[in-house]
Design a protein around this motif. Structure first.
Motif, mmCIF file in Angstrom:
data_model
loop_
_atom_site.group_PDB
_atom_site.id
_atom_site.type_symbol
_atom_site.label_atom_id
_atom_site.label_comp_id
_atom_site.label_asym_id
_atom_site.label_seq_id
_atom_site.Cartn_x
_atom_site.Cartn_y
_atom_site.Cartn_z
ATOM 1 N N UNK A 33 0.827 -1.206 0.000
ATOM 2 C CA UNK A 33 0.000 0.000 0.000
ATOM 3 C C UNK A 33 0.866 1.261 0.000
ATOM 4 N N UNK A 34 1.923 1.250 0.791
ATOM 5 C CA UNK A 34 2.827 2.390 0.846
ATOM 6 C C UNK A 34 3.492 2.605 -0.516
ATOM 7 N N UNK A 87 -12.963 -5.306 -6.586
ATOM 8 C CA UNK A 87 -12.234 -4.290 -7.320
ATOM 9 C C UNK A 87 -11.075 -4.784 -8.159
ATOM 10 N N UNK A 88 -10.659 -6.038 -7.991
ATOM 11 C CA UNK A 88 -9.556 -6.546 -8.804
ATOM 12 C C UNK A 88 -9.957 -6.528 -10.276
ATOM 13 N N UNK A 131 -6.609 -0.024 -2.319
ATOM 14 C CA UNK A 131 -6.047 0.604 -3.522
ATOM 15 C C UNK A 131 -7.172 1.232 -4.346
ATOM 16 N N UNK A 132 -8.218 0.472 -4.568
ATOM 17 C CA UNK A 132 -9.303 0.928 -5.437
ATOM 18 C C UNK A 132 -10.178 2.005 -4.800
ATOM 19 N N UNK A 165 -6.876 4.741 -7.375
ATOM 20 C CA UNK A 165 -8.016 3.978 -7.886
ATOM 21 C C UNK A 165 -7.813 3.476 -9.315
ATOM 22 N N UNK A 166 -6.985 4.179 -10.115
ATOM 23 C CA UNK A 166 -6.781 3.770 -11.509
ATOM 24 C C UNK A 166 -5.737 2.664 -11.651
ATOM 25 N N UNK A 167 -5.053 2.326 -10.576
ATOM 26 C CA UNK A 167 -4.043 1.263 -10.635
ATOM 27 C C UNK A 167 -4.747 -0.066 -10.891
#
Length: 189
Positions: free
Chosen positions: A24-25, A84-85, A53-54, A60-62
């Motif tokens: 996450x970091x 979200x995956x 992440x999402x 969110x775009x990752x």
């Protein structure tokens, strides 16, 4: 190690994390296009990492590619994708399949980035012109208008039963019949 080596040999820049917290970091810091994320992590569940992440505006775009050797049942794949995956693959996985999934997700990321950029340009152009703009999806009936439209004509009556009537009332009376006839002719054509 194996997946990192495959990706590095294919020319990808790989940054590795040893835990969900570290991932996450790094996602926040590096802003990668894609995260290859194991579902089973030492400090938290991969589903939680994906969800975080999402749900964060800056990340969110990752794209997230979940991968697991342990959680291979349909319920986990569904949970992953609904959480979200962007894709879910089960191990063992061959190098060609891993690279095909990564390439497909990166193509999707680029396409979405192009759309986001186009939408941003459109929003800036609309804002800069000061023109009142109204749009309607002819299939769904959903209507959109910009701030300049609101300033000139007031708020759109969202609870109105017939938004078309509201719209036609705002056409100059001398033009109303001609414009509505042309509009409905275009709809039928």
């Amino acid at each position: 190690y194996t997946k990192s080596r495959i990706l590095k040999q294919a020319g990808y820049n790989v940054v590795e994390a040893q835990s969900g917290g570290e991932a996450l970091r790094l996602v926040e810091e590096v802003k990668p296009q894609l995260v290859l994320l194991d579902v089973r992590l030492p400090d938290m569940h991969g589903f939680e990492v994906c969800q975080r992440i999402k749900s964060t505006a800056s990340t969110a775009q990752v794209m997230v590619l979940h991968i697991s050797a342990t959680y291979n049942d349909k319920e986990y794949r569904v949970r992953s994708l609904e959480g979200g995956a962007d894709a879910y693959i089960s191990e063992p996985i061959e190098a060609e399949e891993l690279l095909a999934n990564v390439n497909a997700l990166l193509r999707l990321w680029r396409a979405e980035a192009t759309i986001r950029e186009s939408e941003e340009r459109w929003a800036l152009a609309v804002q800069a012109t000061g023109d009142a703009i109204w749009d309607c999806d002819l299939i769904t009936g959903k209507m959109w208008w910009n701030e300049a439209y609101r300033q000139r004509f007031g708020e759109w009556p969202l609870d109105e039963q017939n938004p078309w009537a509201w719209w036609t009332e705002r056409i100059h009376p001398e033009d109303r019949v001609r414009i509505t006839n042309s509009f409905y002719a275009a709809l039928q054509g």
